[in-house]
Write a protein that holds these residues in place. Sequence first.
Motif, PDB file in Angstrom:
ATOM      1  N   GLY A  57      27.535  30.739  35.830  1.00  0.00           N
ATOM      2  CA  GLY A  57      26.677  30.942  36.988  1.00  0.00           C
ATOM      3  C   GLY A  57      27.474  31.053  38.258  1.00  0.00           C
ATOM      4  N   VAL A  58      26.829  30.785  39.361  1.00  0.00           N
ATOM      5  CA  VAL A  58      27.430  30.952  40.673  1.00  0.00           C
ATOM      6  C   VAL A  58      28.382  29.812  40.952  1.00  0.00           C
ATOM      7  N   SER A  59      29.569  30.141  41.405  1.00  0.00           N
ATOM      8  CA  SER A  59      30.556  29.131  41.749  1.00  0.00           C
ATOM      9  C   SER A  59      30.720  29.073  43.241  1.00  0.00           C
ATOM     10  N   SER A  60      31.218  27.958  43.731  1.00  0.00           N
ATOM     11  CA  SER A  60      31.468  27.824  45.161  1.00  0.00           C
ATOM     12  C   SER A  60      32.827  28.393  45.493  1.00  0.00           C
ATOM     13  N   CYS A  61      33.060  28.629  46.758  1.00  0.00           N
ATOM     14  CA  CYS A  61      34.298  29.263  47.192  1.00  0.00           C
ATOM     15  C   CYS A  61      34.694  28.721  48.544  1.00  0.00           C
ATOM     16  N   ALA A  62      35.960  28.587  48.753  1.00  0.00           N
ATOM     17  CA  ALA A  62      36.475  28.198  50.058  1.00  0.00           C
ATOM     18  C   ALA A  62      37.771  28.938  50.275  1.00  0.00           C
ATOM     19  N   ARG A  63      38.194  29.018  51.502  1.00  0.00           N
ATOM     20  CA  ARG A  63      39.436  29.707  51.807  1.00  0.00           C
ATOM     21  C   ARG A  63      40.615  28.918  51.266  1.00  0.00           C
ATOM     22  N   ALA A 116      43.387  42.930  45.324  1.00  0.00           N
ATOM     23  CA  ALA A 116      44.032  41.626  45.437  1.00  0.00           C
ATOM     24  C   ALA A 116      43.329  40.719  46.446  1.00  0.00           C
ATOM     25  N   ALA A 117      42.927  41.266  47.589  1.00  0.00           N
ATOM     26  CA  ALA A 117      42.250  40.446  48.598  1.00  0.00           C
ATOM     27  C   ALA A 117      40.932  39.909  48.067  1.00  0.00           C
ATOM     28  N   GLU A 118      40.249  40.714  47.272  1.00  0.00           N
ATOM     29  CA  GLU A 118      38.984  40.284  46.679  1.00  0.00           C
ATOM     30  C   GLU A 118      39.192  39.103  45.742  1.00  0.00           C
ATOM     31  N   ALA A 119      40.248  39.157  44.924  1.00  0.00           N
ATOM     32  CA  ALA A 119      40.524  38.059  43.999  1.00  0.00           C
ATOM     33  C   ALA A 119      41.027  36.825  44.722  1.00  0.00           C
ATOM     34  N   ALA A 120      41.698  37.017  45.857  1.00  0.00           N
ATOM     35  CA  ALA A 120      42.328  35.899  46.559  1.00  0.00           C
ATOM     36  C   ALA A 120      41.337  34.980  47.249  1.00  0.00           C
ATOM     37  N   VAL A 121      40.089  35.405  47.426  1.00  0.00           N
ATOM     38  CA  VAL A 121      39.123  34.544  48.110  1.00  0.00           C
ATOM     39  C   VAL A 121      38.729  33.348  47.251  1.00  0.00           C
ATOM     40  N   VAL A 122      39.055  33.373  45.965  1.00  0.00           N
ATOM     41  CA  VAL A 122      38.719  32.266  45.065  1.00  0.00           C
ATOM     42  C   VAL A 122      39.810  31.214  45.170  1.00  0.00           C
ATOM     43  N   ASP A 123      39.434  30.042  45.596  1.00  0.00           N
ATOM     44  CA  ASP A 123      40.386  28.960  45.738  1.00  0.00           C
ATOM     45  C   ASP A 123      40.732  28.391  44.364  1.00  0.00           C
ATOM     46  N   GLY A 124      41.997  28.018  44.182  1.00  0.00           N
ATOM     47  CA  GLY A 124      42.407  27.364  42.945  1.00  0.00           C
ATOM     48  C   GLY A 124      43.025  28.278  41.916  1.00  0.00           C
ATOM     49  N   ILE A 125      43.209  29.552  42.226  1.00  0.00           N
ATOM     50  CA  ILE A 125      43.855  30.475  41.297  1.00  0.00           C
ATOM     51  C   ILE A 125      44.740  31.417  42.099  1.00  0.00           C
ATOM     52  N   ALA A 126      45.931  31.669  41.608  1.00  0.00           N
ATOM     53  CA  ALA A 126      46.864  32.570  42.282  1.00  0.00           C
ATOM     54  C   ALA A 126      46.529  34.007  41.910  1.00  0.00           C
ATOM     55  N   ALA A 127      46.410  34.877  42.907  1.00  0.00           N
ATOM     56  CA  ALA A 127      46.089  36.289  42.689  1.00  0.00           C
ATOM     57  C   ALA A 127      47.258  37.144  43.153  1.00  0.00           C
ATOM     58  N   TYR A 128      47.687  38.064  42.307  1.00  0.00           N
ATOM     59  CA  TYR A 128      48.810  38.939  42.624  1.00  0.00           C
ATOM     60  C   TYR A 128      48.352  40.389  42.482  1.00  0.00           C
ATOM     61  N   VAL A 187      53.902  39.872  45.297  1.00  0.00           N
ATOM     62  CA  VAL A 187      53.491  39.034  46.422  1.00  0.00           C
ATOM     63  C   VAL A 187      52.115  38.454  46.141  1.00  0.00           C
ATOM     64  N   ARG A 188      51.992  37.136  46.328  1.00  0.00           N
ATOM     65  CA  ARG A 188      50.697  36.498  46.151  1.00  0.00           C
ATOM     66  C   ARG A 188      49.762  36.926  47.279  1.00  0.00           C
ATOM     67  N   ALA A 189      48.574  37.358  46.913  1.00  0.00           N
ATOM     68  CA  ALA A 189      47.613  37.838  47.904  1.00  0.00           C
ATOM     69  C   ALA A 189      47.083  36.677  48.744  1.00  0.00           C
ATOM     70  N   VAL A 190      46.858  36.962  49.999  1.00  0.00           N
ATOM     71  CA  VAL A 190      46.318  35.975  50.930  1.00  0.00           C
ATOM     72  C   VAL A 190      44.852  36.303  51.177  1.00  0.00           C
ATOM     73  N   PRO A 191      43.965  35.317  51.095  1.00  0.00           N
ATOM     74  CA  PRO A 191      42.535  35.607  51.299  1.00  0.00           C
ATOM     75  C   PRO A 191      42.263  36.019  52.730  1.00  0.00           C
ATOM     76  N   PRO A 192      41.594  37.157  52.938  1.00  0.00           N
ATOM     77  CA  PRO A 192      41.262  37.573  54.307  1.00  0.00           C
ATOM     78  C   PRO A 192      40.175  36.731  54.936  1.00  0.00           C
ATOM     79  N   GLY A 193      39.386  36.032  54.102  1.00  0.00           N
ATOM     80  CA  GLY A 193      38.316  35.189  54.640  1.00  0.00           C
ATOM     81  C   GLY A 193      37.199  36.023  55.245  1.00  0.00           C
ATOM     82  N   MET A 194      36.358  35.365  56.024  1.00  0.00           N
ATOM     83  CA  MET A 194      35.242  36.015  56.708  1.00  0.00           C
ATOM     84  C   MET A 194      35.713  36.359  58.115  1.00  0.00           C
TER      85      MET A 194
END
Length: 554
Positions: free
Chosen positions: A148-154, A189-201, A220-227
């Motif tokens: 189901g739906v998971s929570s997300c943070a930067r 990569a930016a889309e995957a990086a918004v999920v906290d707790g997993i490294a996205a490349y 390079v590990r992607a950095v979350p662009p956030g809102m």
Amino acid sequence: MIARVACAALQGVDATRVDLEVDFARQGMPAFTLVGLAEGAVREARERVMAALRAVGLRLPPARITVNLAPADRRKGGSGYDLPLAVALLEAAGIIPEGSTRGWFFAGELSLAGELKPVPGILPVAILARDEAARAAAGQPPKAHPEGVSSCARQTDAQPAGVRPADTRSATAGHDGTIRGIIVPKVNAAEAAVVDGIAAYGASTLGEVVAFLAGEGDLVRAVPPGMAQGAGGVHLYDFAEVKGQEHAKRAIEIAAAGAHNLLFIGPPGSGKTMLAQRIPSVLPPLTPADALEVTKVYSVAGLLDAGQGLVSQRPFRAPHHTVSEVGLAGGGAYPRPGEVSLAHRGVLFLDELPEFRKTALEVLRQPLEDGVVTISRAMQTLTYPADCMLVAAMNPCPCGYATDATHACTCSTMQVQRYRARLSGPLLDRIDLHVEVPAVPWEDLRSVKGGTSSAEMRERIMAARAVQTARFAGTHCRTNADLGGALLEEHCRLGTPEHTFLGKAVHSLALSARAYTRILRIARTIADLDGSEPLQVRHLAEAINCRVLDRERM
């Protein structure tokens, strides 16, 4: 040799784990067999992958290759299996080190030149990888079903700009099932990086991924662009631009404060569309959890812009009246979210409501009531979120001028009845507020005085929403629009004067049980805007006044 690579299949807006297994046998006649209930785009992956391998200077020796997508009884579709297939073939052939793919999730389409192209649904795959990493850390086995739906943070943890597999393996990986991260096309990569707790490349080519897995290159590990646009975002429209229509603005304020559905009825040119376009500007900003839910829907639908992270603004969808049932509710041969799901946590605007096909409108009845769309097929059942605020607009009659004092209506009574009959009673019962939008007088159009701004309306709306959040803490309700059952009785208690007043209204207007419930919900919202805990007669009177179609039945 057998190689196994982790990837994922989409089911609705969630992802389930798929193990792509490759058996690379040097004995026997060379052949390539793909099994595991793969659809057309997956079966065609062989040609894309082989061409991409040649393009980056890699060739597989002759062998009898068998590819299995496990679990084999679950349908797999899309082009996102190209990258996992390519790296699995290379590991099985001994071209990259054995075990170098262990702990990584892969997704991406390959061009014939070996470039990695974006694919939809990367965000659910990243959430799946994050959840599996958490289960592995807790010593639990992988789970194959969506949660189901998971929570997300930067993300806040720092990471070196370039990381090799050896560096990551020494810190977090091994042979214990630990998830190292997810490798996707650079655009995703930016889309995957918004999920906290997993490294996205992110990688641009297959060659970069191969070098990375072989320990000869960096990603390079992607950095979350956030809102990026902040809490509320930048809106193109403001209610300060609307002249007159104070009654309609008040109805919008009530609807937005309680997340109620709204119908505008008025002649052409009265400003119905103009009012509807400005509703997102007064809605509260998306919370991180809500933003993640919306982004998942847009990710699965392939509607995220390149490099976009979380969706920062509430959606506003306005489909044309020729839209089909599948276009509204979702589904199809290759299921996709419909307009009601793309409007999740936002606004679905249906202009010229009676012009929509009746069969298309009727499919909205269940989503408007439950907040989800369930699509059942022979092979699978999918559920898409559909918790949106419905805003619709219509003319009072076919010619449009039945309520306009400055124009003569040319419609007969029978024509008006047939026009209204295009909307079923059950559908109208699910629309909380029916509001007349009269033509704007000349004096209001020429007035230099600006109307109430969106910022002022949003401040009052957010205050009412805060009251509801505190009231419904620990319950299934989010807003007054969700009230029902015992909660409705608890929070909409009526005194003797209010009970008598509402009873007379129910009998004189011949209201249905659903309409009665809607009136109580609207009155609860009006009281919240008024800062009043008990419901009063004036709140009920205004709520009834916001349901013009009920009054027309008198």
